[in-house]
Design an enzyme around this catalytic site. Structure first.
Site, PDB file in Angstrom:
ATOM      1  N   GLN A 283      26.999 -26.402  -8.779  1.00  0.00           N
ATOM      2  CA  GLN A 283      27.147 -27.782  -8.302  1.00  0.00           C
ATOM      3  C   GLN A 283      28.594 -28.239  -8.329  1.00  0.00           C
ATOM      4  O   GLN A 283      28.986 -29.140  -7.598  1.00  0.00           O
ATOM      5  CB  GLN A 283      26.302 -28.712  -9.152  1.00  0.00           C
ATOM      6  CG  GLN A 283      26.714 -28.741 -10.590  1.00  0.00           C
ATOM      7  CD  GLN A 283      26.109 -29.919 -11.334  1.00  0.00           C
ATOM      8  OE1 GLN A 283      25.847 -30.945 -10.726  1.00  0.00           O
ATOM      9  NE2 GLN A 283      25.902 -29.757 -12.617  1.00  0.00           N
ATOM     10  N   PHE A 284      29.404 -27.633  -9.213  1.00  0.00           N
ATOM     11  CA  PHE A 284      30.782 -28.087  -9.331  1.00  0.00           C
ATOM     12  C   PHE A 284      31.710 -27.409  -8.331  1.00  0.00           C
ATOM     13  O   PHE A 284      32.760 -27.919  -7.992  1.00  0.00           O
ATOM     14  CB  PHE A 284      31.321 -27.764 -10.723  1.00  0.00           C
ATOM     15  CG  PHE A 284      30.604 -28.512 -11.808  1.00  0.00           C
ATOM     16  CD1 PHE A 284      30.667 -29.898 -11.853  1.00  0.00           C
ATOM     17  CD2 PHE A 284      29.878 -27.850 -12.780  1.00  0.00           C
ATOM     18  CE1 PHE A 284      30.021 -30.594 -12.853  1.00  0.00           C
ATOM     19  CE2 PHE A 284      29.239 -28.540 -13.776  1.00  0.00           C
ATOM     20  CZ  PHE A 284      29.298 -29.915 -13.817  1.00  0.00           C
ATOM     21  N   GLY A 285      31.331 -26.210  -7.919  1.00  0.00           N
ATOM     22  CA  GLY A 285      32.201 -25.454  -7.032  1.00  0.00           C
ATOM     23  C   GLY A 285      31.862 -23.979  -7.145  1.00  0.00           C
ATOM     24  O   GLY A 285      30.749 -23.625  -7.555  1.00  0.00           O
ATOM     25  N   GLU A 286      32.822 -23.160  -6.815  1.00  0.00           N
ATOM     26  CA  GLU A 286      32.540 -21.727  -6.804  1.00  0.00           C
ATOM     27  C   GLU A 286      32.758 -21.099  -8.165  1.00  0.00           C
ATOM     28  O   GLU A 286      33.511 -21.611  -8.998  1.00  0.00           O
ATOM     29  CB  GLU A 286      33.458 -21.051  -5.789  1.00  0.00           C
ATOM     30  CG  GLU A 286      33.179 -21.510  -4.370  1.00  0.00           C
ATOM     31  CD  GLU A 286      34.038 -20.798  -3.356  1.00  0.00           C
ATOM     32  OE1 GLU A 286      35.030 -20.156  -3.761  1.00  0.00           O
ATOM     33  OE2 GLU A 286      33.723 -20.900  -2.175  1.00  0.00           O
TER      34      GLU A 286
ATOM     35  N   ASP B 113      17.552 -27.981 -19.799  1.00  0.00           N
ATOM     36  CA  ASP B 113      17.337 -27.322 -18.514  1.00  0.00           C
ATOM     37  C   ASP B 113      17.193 -25.819 -18.698  1.00  0.00           C
ATOM     38  O   ASP B 113      17.765 -25.037 -17.950  1.00  0.00           O
ATOM     39  CB  ASP B 113      18.512 -27.646 -17.585  1.00  0.00           C
ATOM     40  CG  ASP B 113      18.174 -27.370 -16.118  1.00  0.00           C
ATOM     41  OD1 ASP B 113      16.992 -27.114 -15.816  1.00  0.00           O
ATOM     42  OD2 ASP B 113      19.095 -27.388 -15.288  1.00  0.00           O
TER      43      ASP B 113
HETATM   44  P1  ADP Z   1      26.273 -24.544 -11.828  1.00  0.00           P
HETATM   45  O1  ADP Z   1      25.919 -24.656 -13.255  1.00  0.00           O
HETATM   46  O2  ADP Z   1      27.422 -25.385 -11.496  1.00  0.00           O
HETATM   47  O3  ADP Z   1      25.119 -24.790 -10.914  1.00  0.00           O
HETATM   48  P2  ADP Z   1      26.488 -21.780 -12.411  1.00  0.00           P
HETATM   49  O4  ADP Z   1      27.267 -21.828 -13.650  1.00  0.00           O
HETATM   50  O5  ADP Z   1      25.030 -21.625 -12.584  1.00  0.00           O
HETATM   51  O6  ADP Z   1      26.763 -23.068 -11.559  1.00  0.00           O
HETATM   52  O7  ADP Z   1      27.003 -20.631 -11.476  1.00  0.00           O
HETATM   53  C1  ADP Z   1      26.511 -20.342 -10.200  1.00  0.00           C
HETATM   54  C2  ADP Z   1      26.286 -18.835 -10.032  1.00  0.00           C
HETATM   55  O8  ADP Z   1      27.437 -18.122 -10.390  1.00  0.00           O
HETATM   56  C3  ADP Z   1      25.192 -18.297 -10.932  1.00  0.00           C
HETATM   57  O9  ADP Z   1      23.961 -18.312 -10.260  1.00  0.00           O
HETATM   58  C4  ADP Z   1      25.604 -16.889 -11.226  1.00  0.00           C
HETATM   59  O10 ADP Z   1      25.061 -16.002 -10.265  1.00  0.00           O
HETATM   60  C5  ADP Z   1      27.096 -16.937 -11.086  1.00  0.00           C
HETATM   61  N1  ADP Z   1      27.721 -16.984 -12.407  1.00  0.00           N
HETATM   62  C6  ADP Z   1      28.022 -18.052 -13.113  1.00  0.00           C
HETATM   63  N2  ADP Z   1      28.589 -17.747 -14.286  1.00  0.00           N
HETATM   64  C7  ADP Z   1      28.655 -16.409 -14.333  1.00  0.00           C
HETATM   65  C8  ADP Z   1      29.139 -15.450 -15.295  1.00  0.00           C
HETATM   66  N3  ADP Z   1      29.660 -15.865 -16.451  1.00  0.00           N
HETATM   67  N4  ADP Z   1      29.042 -14.161 -15.025  1.00  0.00           N
HETATM   68  C9  ADP Z   1      28.501 -13.763 -13.859  1.00  0.00           C
HETATM   69  N5  ADP Z   1      28.029 -14.588 -12.923  1.00  0.00           N
HETATM   70  C10 ADP Z   1      28.099 -15.903 -13.132  1.00  0.00           C
END
Ligand code: ADP
Length: 880
Positions: free
Chosen positions: A583-586, A735
């Site tokens: 949600q915050f970005g990539e 969550d």
């Molecule tokens: P948000 O919490 O903002 O929705 P996430 O932290 O869940 O975003 O990250 C989005 C995607 O990025 C995840 O579904 C995962 O596939 C990938 N991702 C996030 N953090 C990691 C990590 N530490 N290692 C590998 N993949 C990650």
């Protein structure tokens, strides 16, 4: 100042005003005294209820404006009793008959701890505690719109007024919400003593094609063949106008104020009305308000003959009175019938027709000292001067009254302006303090100040991800994000209402929670605030980890200690690939040059737990989560909040925050890299290789795409371990789901996503109109219905996560139900009548795991669910 304070002032002012104006009379416009719920004149023993939720919400606490003492700030009925379909009520016994013109209700505020109120309610009343009547307004509507918040008092006029001794307030609920009430009744004593009258049913007149209904539409007696023991239009304090086709009451039908009869149906030439009183009285007179529209065939009665009864028999000698006929004025008027000081408990009067029609709108009796019911209803009349002294309006008093009312309105307007002004200021101050908090945090995390030059090497060339390039990356982002790609809009996934943001406000709603809340507060104090002054209520919100670890609010221990994570020079990050999008970005996979130096001594711990960052000597592979450039203030705050939370968590099963780049935009958090992505996607790619088997065999990484039951349970065990750690800190994740767990090497599972959402999984969240987006399929009933998030609601979500794992995330929980049906099902969990639908036992799940673990996580009572400590031990024992 609260609005109820204003109400209070108004009433006191009115009281003063009225005593200045003169005698107290049953006039609905002035008979509006608070009868003693807030003032205490009504005794505790006279306030009863059908049920009570607990001793601290007993009926005696249901007093309007009463928010102190040993109670919890209002009367609340027992929800279980309400769920059974039994109507719940708060009953007030006024000890004698009263004329009630106004009711006031308020919810449970309890200095911000309460949030329950009745949005709608009904009123039932009785004069003798035997015959109960459901109040309806003049249009027949029984439900009264009540409160919109727990603190404001809402006053409702009773139109028609009620004459009663007992009154019941009955909240109208859908049984899924707890309601609490504080009430007040306004009016004055009913000195007439008239308990009921019975008169023949009124007739319908057709006047020039117009239907004129002359029935007693608000009569509250039992209507069998002949109405009896009721009161209605003749005692409602509202007098008819000269022209009976019109009414001072808005929106009613022609003839509304009058009860009328035509002589064609009465061969003896009179209508007989029987009046019953509370006890034997000595009667001076009876006043009857009549129409005299002789041009339409309506005239005053020609003769009144009244019979009296004190005991069983009617006395033989009636009082007979012949009013002078008036062939000049067509004005409606009171006709006073002298009753010759006769004693009686019932009076039977025969009113003889003076013309084709006889219409009366009010009857009042004067007996002994009770002579007040000759009150003025403020509409003009054509009655001849001197004809009826009760009809005279004292002009000087009226002027004083109007002057005072204008003054009151001016004072009230000034108070309202002050209140609004204060609220605006409060909001501004809140915003300012929040901004200061963010700035403070940013300052603390920014150990080094480096210009941002985030190195990307997608085509082995180094590109700076300045604002424009970063947003174009979003647009070409991976699938599944749907509408999220490239959008700069930020959605706060968790509820925005104050209650949801601060569940501690709601926590004492249910006794079961009050208890567990106290325990948790006590343990958190023991753990983290040995000497500090506790700041009041229990905390469950995710932000509370900060207050728990930082000490009481206001103490800036953050500044005192070393920063929880260090600022990392951006130019030492080299982009490898895009991992996903949140949600915050990539989220990017990067190499971090020299990261080792940034990690403190316990970094070695991570190496032994499967995090992708545990590469020996050279650059570390890390995941870098970036806040998109055009993020709004809320997103930025939440991003910083996630950093604060993560930076203080250290557990092998919680994703580790290694460093941050927050001294300049875009903000980044650098976490350990989990090479197998999130658990949901990961499980999706797998197949179950063998039947439900136990033991440690086959743990570790799945072979190819085949996973064993034991491996699945080992994943679950790790989730439980991470949650055990969080709950030991009294931290609520809110969550938990497979989508929010990450998978590293050797199938290491770590809990992540403290930002509470993922665009990729938008379908798992449910939008409550204009308020919030919630992962309802993972949420405990009390989180959905009451906004309570506790360790026990995390346990509920753990049960659903366990179910996801054992079904290899092949379907969404309750996949066959719509979001609305899931919420309906939540109501069933609350009602607990055996109609709730549970997630089914997954094929690979042994019976005992389903009944001893999964189903226990979904117990209705939060304190009957296992804790994470117990869950972890259970899983560990089973794995052995
Ligand atoms: P948000 O919490 O903002 O929705 P996430 O932290 O869940 O975003 O990250 C989005 C995607 O990025 C995840 O579904 C995962 O596939 C990938 N991702 C996030 N953090 C990691 C990590 N530490 N290692 C590998 N993949 C990650």
């Amino acid at each position: 100042m609260k609005v109820m304070g204003v109400v209070q002032i108004r009433h006191h002012f009115l009281l003063m005003l009225l005593s200045a104006v003169g005698r107290s009379q049953v006039n609905p416009e002035v008979c509006r005294y608070p009868l003693g719920m807030s003032g205490g004149q009504i005794l505790d023993e006279d306030i009863t209820a059908s049920s009570q939720w607990s001793e601290s919400t007993a009926p005696r606490f249901g007093r309007l404006d009463f928010d102190h003492g040993d109670g919890d700030g209002a009367w609340c009925p027992d929800v279980a009793a309400a769920a059974d379909g039994r109507r719940q009520y708060l009953q007030v016994d006024l000890r004698s008959l009263h004329f009630l013109t106004l009711v006031g209700t308020q919810g449970r505020h309890a200095d911000g701890m309460g949030n329950e109120f009745a949005q709608r309610y009904r009123i039932h009343y009785s004069r003798d505690d035997a015959h109960w009547v459901g109040w309806r307004d003049r249009k027949g509507q029984p439900v009264i719109e009540g409160n919109r918040n727990p603190y404001e008092a809402v006053l409702k006029d009773l139109e028609p007024p009620i004459i009663a001794r007992y009154v019941r307030f009955m909240p109208v609920t859908d049984h899924s919400m707890i309601v609490c009430m504080r009430v007040e009744l306004y009016g004055c004593q009913w000195l007439d003593g008239l308990m009921g009258y019975s008169a023949p049913e009124g007739h319908q007149m057709i006047y020039r094609g117009l239907d004129v209904f002359l029935n007693d539409s608000v009569y509250d007696g039992v209507a069998a063949d002949r109405p009896t023991k009721g009161l209605g239009l003749l005692t409602d304090g509202a007098w008819g106008l000269d022209d009976f086709l019109h009414s001072p009451i808005y929106g009613v039908w022609p003839g509304y104020d009058y009860v009328g009869w035509t002589n064609r149906s009465f061969p003896r030439g009179y209508v007989e009305i029987v009046f019953d009183f509370d006890h034997v009285r000595t009667f001076t007179s009876m006043k009857v308000h009549c129409s005299n529209m002789f041009s339409r065939g309506v005239r005053l009665f020609r003769q009144a003959s009244c019979f009296f009864r004190s005991e069983a028999e009617w006395e033989g000698d009636p009082v007979v009175f012949l009013p002078p006929a008036d062939r000049v004025s067509q004005g409606a008027r009171f006709v006073t019938v002298p009753l010759g000081e006769r004693t009686a408990s019932s009076i039977r009067c025969r009113l003889h027709f003076g013309d084709l029609w006889m219409l009366i709108s009010e009857v009042a009796f004067q007996s002994g000292s009770a002579v007040y019911n000759t009150s003025l209803r403020g509409h003009p009349t054509n009655a001849l001067p001197g004809e009826d002294p009760t009809h005279k309006v004292d002009d000087s008093n009226t002027r004083i009254l109007i002057g005072c009312l204008v003054a009151i309105i001016a004072i009230l307007s000034a108070i309202i302006v002050i209140i609004l002004w204060k609220q605006v200021w409060q909001k501004l101050l809140e915003k300012a303090s929040r901004r200061m908090l963010d700035d403070e945090l940013t300052a603390r995390l920014a150990v080094q100040t480096q210009a941002f030059s985030f190195l990307r090497s997608s085509s082995s060339s180094t590109t700076s991800t300045s604002s424009s390039s970063s947003s174009s990356e979003v647009e070409e982002g991976q699938g599944g994000g749907g509408d999220s790609g490239g959008s700069s809009t930020y959605e706060r996934i968790f509820p925005l209402s104050a209650d949801y943001q601060e569940p501690s406000r709601l926590i004492r709603k249910l006794p079961e929670f009050a208890q567990s809340a106290d325990d948790l507060v006590a343990s958190s104090r023991l753990l983290l605030q040995p000497a500090g002054g506790p700041d009041g209520g229990p905390h469950y919100a995710e932000a509370d980890i900060i207050s728990l670890l930082d000490g009481p609010p206001g103490a800036s221990s953050l500044a005192a200690g070393p920063p929880a994570v260090k600022e990392f020079p951006r130019d030492r990050l080299s982009f490898r690939e895009k991992l996903g999008e949140g949600q915050f970005g990539e989220v990017h996979l990067c190499e971090a040059e020299g990261m080792q130096d940034f990690l403190d001594e316990d970094a070695s711990e991570g190496r032994s737990h499967g995090g992708g960052w545990s590469h020996g000597g050279g650059p570390l592979l890390v995941a870098v989560k970036t806040l998109r450039e055009d993020a709004n203030k809320n997103a930025r705050n939440d991003f910083l909040k996630e950093i604060r939370i993560l930076s203080r968590l250290r557990d092998p099963n919680i994703v580790r925050l290694l460093a941050v780049c927050v001294d300049s935009d875009p903000l980044c958090m650098i976490t350990e890299y989990m090479e197998n992505g999130d658990l949901n996607q990961y499980l999706h790619t797998l197949q179950l290789g063998q039947g439900p088997s136990r033991g440690a065999e086959g743990q570790g990484e799945p072979l190819g795409s085949v996973v064993s039951y034991a491996q699945l349970m080992s994943m679950v065990l790790q989730v439980a371990a991470g949650m055990r750690y969080l709950s030991s800190l009294n931290f609520v994740h809110r969550d938990l789901a497979t989508r929010n767990c990450l998978v590293g090497a050797s199938c290491t599972i770590k809990i992540a996503d403290f930002g509470m959402s993922r665009n990729l999984y938008r379908g798992d969240y449910y939008r409550i109109q204009g308020r919030a987006v919630l992962p309802i399929r993972w949420m405990a009933w009390e989180s959905i219905l009451l906004g309570k998030f506790t360790a026990a609601s995390d346990v509920w979500a753990f049960g659903v996560t366990l179910w996801e794992v054992l079904t290899l995330c092949q379907q969404q929980p309750y996949g066959a139900l719509t979001d609305e049906q899931v919420i309906e099902n939540t109501g069933e969990f609350f009602r607990d009548q055996g109609k709730q639908v549970y997630l089914p036992k997954p094929a690979s799940c042994p019976d005992d795991v389903y009944t001893d673990l999964m189903l226990r996580c979904w117990r209705r009572n939060a304190n009957q669910r296992p804790g994470f400590q117990e869950i972890h031990r259970h899983l560990l024992d089973n794995a052995a």
